[in-house]
Design an enzyme around this catalytic site. Structure first.
Site, PDB file in Angstrom:
ATOM      1  N   SER A   1       0.798  -1.225   0.000  1.00  0.00           N
ATOM      2  CA  SER A   1       0.000   0.000   0.000  1.00  0.00           C
ATOM      3  C   SER A   1       0.830   1.274   0.000  1.00  0.00           C
ATOM      4  CB  SER A   1      -0.947   0.007   1.199  1.00  0.00           C
ATOM      5  OG  SER A   1      -0.212  -0.090   2.401  1.00  0.00           O
TER       6      SER A   1
ATOM      7  N   HIS B   1      -5.140  -3.622  -2.591  1.00  0.00           N
ATOM      8  CA  HIS B   1      -4.829  -2.640  -3.638  1.00  0.00           C
ATOM      9  C   HIS B   1      -4.660  -3.291  -5.015  1.00  0.00           C
ATOM     10  CE1 HIS B   1      -4.387   0.638  -0.764  1.00  0.00           C
ATOM     11  NE2 HIS B   1      -3.894  -0.282   0.047  1.00  0.00           N
TER      12      HIS B   1
ATOM     13  N   LYS C   1     -11.891   0.176  -1.333  1.00  0.00           N
ATOM     14  CA  LYS C   1     -10.957   0.840  -2.254  1.00  0.00           C
ATOM     15  C   LYS C   1     -11.565   0.826  -3.668  1.00  0.00           C
ATOM     16  CE  LYS C   1      -7.350  -0.121   1.046  1.00  0.00           C
ATOM     17  NZ  LYS C   1      -7.640   1.024   1.898  1.00  0.00           N
TER      18      LYS C   1
HETATM   19  C1  LIG Z   1      -3.066  -3.520   2.465  1.00  0.00           C
HETATM   20  C2  LIG Z   1      -4.251  -3.072   3.252  1.00  0.00           C
HETATM   21  N1  LIG Z   1      -4.962  -3.985   3.916  1.00  0.00           N
HETATM   22  C3  LIG Z   1      -6.057  -3.639   4.611  1.00  0.00           C
HETATM   23  C4  LIG Z   1      -6.481  -2.345   4.684  1.00  0.00           C
HETATM   24  C5  LIG Z   1      -7.683  -2.001   5.489  1.00  0.00           C
HETATM   25  O1  LIG Z   1      -8.797  -1.906   4.674  1.00  0.00           O
HETATM   26  P1  LIG Z   1     -10.074  -1.086   5.180  1.00  0.00           P
HETATM   27  O2  LIG Z   1      -9.801   0.348   4.894  1.00  0.00           O
HETATM   28  O3  LIG Z   1     -11.198  -1.658   4.423  1.00  0.00           O
HETATM   29  O4  LIG Z   1     -10.158  -1.329   6.648  1.00  0.00           O
HETATM   30  C6  LIG Z   1      -5.778  -1.347   4.007  1.00  0.00           C
HETATM   31  C7  LIG Z   1      -6.240   0.049   4.069  1.00  0.00           C
HETATM   32  O5  LIG Z   1      -5.571   0.996   3.995  1.00  0.00           O
HETATM   33  C8  LIG Z   1      -4.627  -1.714   3.270  1.00  0.00           C
HETATM   34  O6  LIG Z   1      -3.913  -0.808   2.624  1.00  0.00           O
END
Ligand SMILES: Cc1ncc(COP(=O)(O)O)c(C=O)c1O
Length: 394
Positions: free
Chosen positions: A181, A209, A241
Site C-alpha cells: 500500500s 490494492h 478501495k
Molecule cells: C493492504 C491493506 N490492507 C487492509 C487495509 C484495510 O482496509 P479497510 O480500509 O477496508 O479497513 C488497508 C487500508 O488501507 C490496506 O492498505
C-alpha cells in the site's frame, strides 16, 4: 508520569518531528474533487477509489433503494440478526470473482485481517510476514497465538531460509500484501507459491490494492500472474478501495470459511455492515465485471504518470500498479511539498511515520480511472515541478 501528561508529551513530540496529523474535513463532490470547509477546491490525487465507483449513479441508487426498503443499520452481528440476504449474495459474488470456493465478509479490510489471522494462527504455528505488511496484518499477527517471523521485503532467499528453519512447525503461513500500500510494489507470488509448495505452507495474500487494478479484468494478483487458485492461497480484500464502498472479506476453501464463521471473533462479536453498504459493493462488483474498460483506463493513466515522472527526472520505485510513492525520506520536506501543492489546489497525501518507518516519508500518488485527462496531466507536471522546486533535486 500520569496519563494526561504523557499524552501531552507525545503530542509535542509529534509536532517537533513534523508528524502531527489532523482530521480537517474535505467534502467530495465527485470521485476526484472536493472542497474544504473554507471553500478551497482540491483535485484529489491520492484516492483509493481507483475506479471512481463510489460516485457511480447505479451504486448510489442501489444503496438508496436498499436503505429505503429496509432501513439503515443492520441491527446485530451476522449470527444473531445481521445476516441480510445481500450479505450471502455478496459473498457468493466475491468468491466467484476471486475464483475461490467461498467468502466471508467482515466490517472492514482491517477487521478481515484481524479476524482471519487471529483465528488461524495457533500455538505451535509460524507466520512469516513481509516487513512492509499493513498495520492490520501486523495487528492480526499480534492477536494470533502463532510465532511471528519477519522477512525482508520480498526477499525470497531469506524467506526460504526461514521456512527451512521452521519446517517442523505445526503449520506455516506466509503473509503478504499483493500490492504494497505504501510502495506500490507487487509481491512475487509465483516464487511464493513455489516456496509454499516446497515447505507445505499456506499463503495469505492481502489484495486490498490489487482488486480492480491488477490483471486484465481487475481480478487481482492471481490474474496478474495468470495463476490458478489453489487451496493453499487465502485471499483477503476490501470493498473500501476499488469498489468504492465499505467492508472487508476473506476468500478461501469452504472449510476455512466455515471455520472462520465459528471462530473469528471480529466476525462473531461485531454488528454487521449496513445493508446499503452491501448493496453498493454488490453493484460496484457488477460494474467492474461489465465495464472492464475502467481497469484499462486506470492502467493508461498510470502510464501517463510514469512517462511524466520519467521525463521530469522524478524517481518512483513503482511497478504497474495504481500507487506511486514519491519518497523524500524527510518528514519536514514532505510536508512542505504537501502544503505547496495544497495551496495550488492539488491534494497529494503526505505519508509519514507510523504508516512508514521514520525517515521514509513520502507523497503517495494514486491513480483513478475517472481523472479528467488534461487535469491529470497538468497535475502531474505541477507535482513534478513543485517537488523539484522544494527539494532542489530529487
Ligand atoms: C493492504 C491493506 N490492507 C487492509 C487495509 C484495510 O482496509 P479497510 O480500509 O477496508 O479497513 C488497508 C487500508 O488501507 C490496506 O492498505
Amino acid at each position: 508520569m500520569d496519563a494526561e501528561k504523557y499524552w501531552h508529551r507525545e503530542i509535542e513530540q509529534c509536532q517537533h518531528m513534523c508528524l502531527t496529523r489532523n482530521t480537517s474535513a474535505i467534502k467530495f463532490f465527485d470521485a476526484t474533487h472536493g472542497t474544504t470547509e473554507t471553500g478551497h477546491k482540491l483535485f484529489m490525487v491520492c484516492t483509493n477509489d481507483y475506479l471512481g465507483l463510489r460516485f457511480h449513479p447505479e451504486v448510489i441508487e442501489a444503496a438508496q433503494k436498499c436503505m429505503h426498503d429496509g432501513g439503515f443499520g443492520s441491527s446485530g452481528a451476522r449470527l444473531t440478526t445481521g445476516t441480510h440476504p445481500l450479505a450471502n449474495q455478496l459473498e457468493q459474488n466475491l468468491a466467484c470473482f476471486k475464483c475461490s470456493e467461498a467468502a466471508l465478509i467482515f466490517n472492514t479490510g482491517y477487521m478481515a485481517n484481524l479476524g482471519l489471522i487471529s483465528a488461524i494462527g495457533r500455538s505451535g504455528d509460524v507466520i512469516f510476514s513481509d516487513e512492509k505488511n499493513h498495520a492490520s496484518i501486523i495487528d492480526g499477527c499480534k492477536l494470533s497465538k502463532a510465532k511471528v517471523v519477519i522477512y525482508a521485503h520480498r526477499d525470497m532467499g531469506q524467506l526460504k531460509e526461514l521456512l527451512n528453519k521452521y519446517r517442523y512447525a505445526q503449520s506455516r503461513f506466509i503473509i503478504t500484501e499483493g500490492v504494497f500500500s505504501m510502495d506500490g510494489t507487487i509481491t512475487p507470488l509465483p516464487n511464493l507459491a513455489g516456496l509454499a509448495e516446497a515447505f507445505d505452507a499456506h499463503i495469505i495474500i492481502d489484495d486490498a490494492h490489487s482488486l480492480g487494478v491488477l490483471g486484465k479484468d481487475g481480478h487481482g494478483i492471481l490474474e496478474h500472474f495468470r495463476m490458478q487458485p489453489s487451496p493453499r492461497i487465502i485471499q483477503v480484500g476490501t470493498c473500501s478501495k476499488a469498489l468504492g464502498s465499505l467492508g472487508g472479506f476473506v476468500c478461501g476453501t469452504k472449510t476455512l470459511i466455515q471455520y472462520l464463521r465459528q471462530c473469528s471473533r471480529p466476525f462473531l462479536c461485531s454488528t454487521m455492515l449496513p445493508p446499503a453498504a452491501l448493496a453498493a459493493s454488490l453493484k460496484a462488483l457488477q460494474i467492474l465485471r461489465s465495464e472492464p474498460e475502467r481497469v484499462r483506463r486506470l492502467k493508461w493513466f498510470s502510464e501517463t504518470a510514469k512517462n511524466v515522472f520519467l521525463e521530469s527526472g522524478i524517481s518512483f520505485p513503482s511497478e504497474s500498479t495504481a500507487i506511486f510513492p514519491l519518497v523524500t525520506g524527510d518528514e519536514a520536506l514532505t510536508m512542505k511539498i504537501f502544503e505547496s501543492l495544497y495551496q495550488r489546489g492539488i491534494y497529494l497525501a503526505a505519508i509519514r511515520y507510523p504508516s512508514v518507518p521514520f525517515g521514509h516519508a513520502r507523497l503517495r500518488l494514486s491513480v483513478c480511472s475517472e481523472y479528467p485527462e488534461d487535469e491529470w496531466r497538468n497535475a502531474l507536471l505541477d507535482i513534478a515541478s513543485t517537488i523539484k522546486t522544494v527539494v532542489g533535486h530529487f
